[in-house]
Design an enzyme around this catalytic site. Structure first.
Site, PDB file in Angstrom:
ATOM      1  N   CYS A   1      12.959  10.751   8.530  1.00 15.08           N
ATOM      2  CA  CYS A   1      12.451  10.197   9.762  1.00 15.08           C
ATOM      3  C   CYS A   1      13.767  10.343  10.693  1.00 15.08           C
ATOM      4  O   CYS A   1      13.743  10.654  11.718  1.00 15.08           O
ATOM      5  CB  CYS A   1      12.113   8.629   9.555  1.00 15.08           C
ATOM      6  SG  CYS A   1      13.145   7.573   9.039  1.00 15.08           S
TER       7      CYS A   1
ATOM      8  N   LYS B   1       0.903  -1.066  -0.193  1.00 13.75           N
ATOM      9  CA  LYS B   1      -0.061  -0.124   0.004  1.00 13.75           C
ATOM     10  C   LYS B   1       0.825   1.312   0.113  1.00 13.75           C
ATOM     11  O   LYS B   1       1.476   1.817   1.058  1.00 13.75           O
ATOM     12  CB  LYS B   1      -1.055  -0.076   1.204  1.00 13.75           C
ATOM     13  CG  LYS B   1      -1.435   1.357   1.612  1.00 13.75           C
ATOM     14  CD  LYS B   1      -2.494   1.954   0.570  1.00 13.75           C
ATOM     15  CE  LYS B   1      -3.100   3.225   1.048  1.00 13.75           C
ATOM     16  NZ  LYS B   1      -2.165   4.324   1.204  1.00 13.75           N
TER      17      LYS B   1
ATOM     18  N   GLY C   1       5.966   5.308   8.747  1.00 10.61           N
ATOM     19  CA  GLY C   1       5.254   6.661   8.765  1.00 10.61           C
ATOM     20  C   GLY C   1       5.243   7.339  10.264  1.00 10.61           C
ATOM     21  O   GLY C   1       6.058   6.805  11.128  1.00 10.61           O
ATOM     22  N   SER C   2       4.289   7.721  10.471  1.00 12.77           N
ATOM     23  CA  SER C   2       4.120   8.660  11.654  1.00 12.77           C
ATOM     24  C   SER C   2       4.007   7.780  12.763  1.00 12.77           C
ATOM     25  O   SER C   2       3.233   6.663  12.706  1.00 12.77           O
ATOM     26  CB  SER C   2       3.021   9.759  11.540  1.00 12.77           C
ATOM     27  OG  SER C   2       1.741   9.111  11.424  1.00 12.77           O
ATOM     28  N   THR C   3       4.356   8.492  13.951  1.00 16.08           N
ATOM     29  CA  THR C   3       3.809   7.602  15.213  1.00 16.08           C
ATOM     30  C   THR C   3       2.319   7.491  15.365  1.00 16.08           C
ATOM     31  O   THR C   3       1.767   6.332  15.916  1.00 16.08           O
ATOM     32  CB  THR C   3       4.591   8.257  16.377  1.00 16.08           C
ATOM     33  OG1 THR C   3       5.824   8.389  16.133  1.00 16.08           O
ATOM     34  CG2 THR C   3       4.270   7.707  17.842  1.00 16.08           C
TER      35      THR C   3
ATOM     36  N   GLY D   1       1.146   4.744  13.391  1.00 16.04           N
ATOM     37  CA  GLY D   1       1.619   3.278  13.779  1.00 16.04           C
ATOM     38  C   GLY D   1       1.035   3.118  15.210  1.00 16.04           C
ATOM     39  O   GLY D   1       0.642   1.616  15.211  1.00 16.04           O
TER      40      GLY D   1
ATOM     41  N   GLU E   1       8.441   1.475  11.915  1.00 20.82           N
ATOM     42  CA  GLU E   1       9.447   2.559  11.795  1.00 20.82           C
ATOM     43  C   GLU E   1       8.852   3.805  11.867  1.00 20.82           C
ATOM     44  O   GLU E   1       8.198   4.249  10.872  1.00 20.82           O
ATOM     45  CB  GLU E   1      10.387   2.469  10.738  1.00 20.82           C
ATOM     46  CG  GLU E   1      11.562   2.905  10.677  1.00 20.82           C
ATOM     47  CD  GLU E   1      11.740   4.244  10.071  1.00 20.82           C
ATOM     48  OE1 GLU E   1      11.402   5.264  10.788  1.00 20.82           O
ATOM     49  OE2 GLU E   1      12.076   4.425   8.911  1.00 20.82           O
TER      50      GLU E   1
ATOM     51  N   GLU F   1       7.801  16.060  16.035  1.00 21.41           N
ATOM     52  CA  GLU F   1       8.404  15.859  14.660  1.00 21.41           C
ATOM     53  C   GLU F   1       8.011  16.723  13.722  1.00 21.41           C
ATOM     54  O   GLU F   1       6.624  16.536  13.425  1.00 21.41           O
ATOM     55  CB  GLU F   1       8.486  14.327  14.302  1.00 21.41           C
ATOM     56  CG  GLU F   1       8.962  13.940  13.002  1.00 21.41           C
ATOM     57  CD  GLU F   1       8.731  12.587  12.426  1.00 21.41           C
ATOM     58  OE1 GLU F   1       9.884  12.075  12.014  1.00 21.41           O
ATOM     59  OE2 GLU F   1       7.531  12.216  12.458  1.00 21.41           O
TER      60      GLU F   1
END
Length: 502
Positions: free
Chosen positions: A302, A191, A244-246, A249, A267, A402
Site C-alpha cells: 500500500c 476475516k 484494503g482498497s479505497t 473502505g 488503511e 493505485e
C-alpha cells in the site's frame, strides 16, 4: 556446532495439511452451509486447500460467540498482566511454528519464502509481543477538578471488534489489528482475505493452546461481499478495522452508517511519491531504496513509492542506476530460498496490472524495462516483472490510480517546490519520501507533504512503535504504536461526587 539442513520447501508443501475450517467459539467448525472455496497457489495454479466459505449466518455465529465471551468477562475483566501473559505465550507459539506459517503465507500469496521468513513472521511476532507488553503500562487519567470531586477518564474496551484484512501481508496486517484489540480486552472476529486465509486459520489452534478463552478470538474465512459485509452491518460489532482498497473502505463506512454507527478505522490505498532532489546525500542508497520501495512483495504494497519524482539535474543518472538494480530482480520460484521476486497474488490480478502497463503506454509513457521471459517451471499468467515507466505525468491515469503491482512511474521535477506540488497532486495521502542533504529544507517540506507518513533520506521503513496510516483516500485511523489503542477502546468519563461520601 552443527547446523540443521536447509528445509526442502517443496517437500514440505507436498505433505502440508493446513486447517481449513472456521474457528468460532474456541473450536474449528465447517461453514453452516457446508460450502467451500479453493485457495490457489499462484505459482503453480493448483489448489492448495478447500476452505470453509462462511456467509452471514456464520458471521452471526462468530459475533455471538465473541459477544458472549466479552460479556462473560473472563478476558475483558482479566488484569492487564494476565492478558499480557497469554498473549506472550501466543507469540512464543507463533515463533515455534514460524516455518510452517511462513510456508502457508508463500503458498497462498506467491511471495518468496525468504521474505515470509525474514520479514513477515518476525514482524508478526514483534507486533504481538509489543502490544502484550504495552497493555500493563497504560494509565488512566484524573481530571483537575474541585476537591470534593473525583473525575476519572478511563480507557475501556469496546466489545466485539471485527478485523477485515488483505492478502498482501496476511499475518502481519492481521496482527496489527488483533493484537491491540485483544490486549485491551476486546473479543475479535478476524476475516482474512479469501485469497490468503491459511495462516490466519492456524492462529485459532495456537490461541487456544496459549490460553485465550473460548470466543475471544474467532476466525471467519469467506468471500468479502458475503462474510465481510455481514460483519460490517452487524449491530453487535462495536468497531471495524480494515486494510484494503479505497473502494471497499468506502463500502464499509456506508455499512457502518446503515447499522449502528460502529467505529471504523481504514488503511486504504496509496500512490506514494518518492522525491529525490539534486543534493541527494547518497545516490546509491537512494537508488536501492527506490527499487525495493516499489518492487518488494512484487509491488503489492500500500505504501510503495510508486511515483518516483527525480530532480532534473540527476534524472538521467539516477534512472540509469535504477535500471541496473531493477535488472537483478528476476522472477523465480517462490519456494526457492534464493528467489527475491515471486508471483502476484493471482492470474486475475496480474492481468489487471498488465492492463495498467498497456494503459500507461497508450497515454504516452515509455517503458524502460524489458518484458522478460518466464523462467522455467513458472507460469506466466501470475508473473509481472519489475516495470519502469518514464515520462509520466499526474495527468495520466497510470500515475493517479493505485496499480498494486511492480510498476514504477517516473516523473521529472524542477526543484523542491515543483516536487511538493506534484507529490500532493494525488487523491491519495498515505506516505511520501524525500531525499535531500538539506535537513532544514526537509523538515520544512514535511509539513507541506499531505500524507500520513513522511520518510526523509530513507523509504518504506518503520517500527511497531510508530503510528502508520493515511489521509484523503488513503483512509483514517492509525495502526501500530500506542495510538492503535484509540481504534479499539473508548474514553469513558466517571464523575464521583465526594461531598457526601461515607
Amino acid at each position: 556446532m552443527t547446523h540443521s539442513p536447509a528445509p526442502d520447501w517443496h517437500a514440505r508443501a507436498r505433505v502440508l495439511a493446513p486447517e481449513t475450517r472456521a474457528f468460532i467459539g474456541g473450536r474449528y467448525v465447517d461453514a453452516a452451509s457446508g460450502a467451500v472455496f479453493e485457495t490457489i497457489n499462484p505459482a503453480t495454479g493448483h489448489a492448495t486447500a478447500q476452505v470453509s466459505a462462511c456467509t452471514a449466518e456464520d458471521a452471526s455465529r462468530a459475533v455471538a460467540a465473541a459477544r458472549a465471551a466479552f460479556e462473560a468477562g473472563h478476558w475483558a475483566n482479566a488484569s492487564p498482566a494476565q492478558r499480557k501473559a497469554v498473549l506472550l505465550r501466543l507469540a512464543d507459539l507463533i515463533d515455534a511454528e514460524h516455518e510452517h506459517l511462513a510456508l502457508l503465507e508463500t503458498l497462498d500469496t506467491g511471495k518468496p519464502i525468504r521474505d515470509s521468513l525474514a520479514i513477515d513472521l518476525p514482524a508478526t511476532i514483534r507486533c504481538l509481543r509489543w502490544f502484550a507488553e504495552a497493555i500493563d503500562k497504560l494509565y488512566d487519567e484524573i481530571a483537575p477538578t474541585q476537591g470534593n470531586v473525583l473525575s476519572m477518564i478511563r480507557r475501556a474496551p469496546l466489545g466485539v471488534v471485527a478485523a477485515i484484512v488483505p492478502w498482501n501481508f496476511p499475518l502481519v496486517t492481521a496482527m496489527t489489528k488483533i493484537a491491540p484489540a485483544l490486549a485491551a480486552g476486546n473479543s475479535v472476529v478476524l476475516k482474512p482475505s479469501e485469497l490468503s486465509p491459511l495462516s490466519a486459520l492456524a492462529l485459532g489452534r495456537l490461541a487456544a493452546e496459549a490460553g485465550l478463552p473460548d470466543g475471544v478470538l474467532n476466525i471467519l474465512p469467506g468471500i468479502g461481499p458475503e462474510a465481510g459485509r455481514a460483519l460490517a452491518l452487524h449491530d453487535d460489532v462495536a468497531a471495524l478495522l480494515f486494510t484494503g482498497s479505497t473502494a471497499v473502505g468506502k463500502l464499509l463506512m456506508g455499512y457502518a452508517a446503515q447499522s449502528n454507527l460502529k467505529s471504523v478505522s481504514l488503511e486504504c490505498g496509496g500512490k506514494s511519491a518518492n522525491i529525490v532532489l539534486r543534493d541527494v546525500p547518497d545516490m546509491d542508497r537512494a537508488v536501492q531504496a527506490a527499487a525495493m520501495g516499489v518492487f518488494q512483495n512484487q509491488g503489492q504494497i500500500c505504501n510503495a513509492g510508486t511515483r518516483l519524482l527525480l530532480d532534473a539535474p540527476i534524472h538521467d543518472e539516477f534512472l540509469e542506476n535504477l535500471l541496473a538494480v531493477t535488472a537483478t530482480l528476476r522472477p523465480g520460484d517462490p519456494l526457492n530460498p534464493e528467489t527475491r521476486f515471486g508471483t502476484l497474488i493471482s492470474d486475475a490480478h496480474a492481468t489487471r496490472v498488465r492492463h495498467w502497463v498497456a494503459t500507461g503506454l497508450s497515454e504516452g509513457a515509455r517503458r524502460l524495462t524489458p518484458d522478460t521471459p518466464t523462467p522455467p517451471g513458472l507460469r506466466p499468467e501470475a508473473l509481472v516483472p519489475p516495470t519502469v515507466l518514464a515520462d509520466t505525468t499526474n495527468a495520466m491515469s497510470v500515475a493517479r490510480e493505485e496499480i498494486f503491482g511492480p510498476v514504477l512511474c517516473v516523473m521529472r521535477v524542477n526543484g523542491l517546490e515543483d516536487a511538493i506540488a506534484k507529490a500532493n497532486d494525488s487523491p491519495y495521502g498515505l506516505a511520501a519520501g524525500l531525499w535531500t542533504g538539506d535537513v532544514s529544507a526537509a523538515l520544512a517540506a514535511q509539513n507541506r507533504l499531505n500524507t500520513g507518513f513522511v520518510w526523509i533520506n530513507t523509504l518504506r521503513v518503520g517500527d511497531i512503535t510508530t503510528p502508520f496510516g493515511g489521509v484523503k483516500l488513503s483512509g483514517q485511523g492509525r495502526d501500530k504504536s500506542l495510538h492503535a489503542f484509540d481504534n479499539v477502546t473508548q474514553r469513558k468519563s466517571v464523575w464521583l461526587d465526594l461531598s457526601h461520601a461515607s
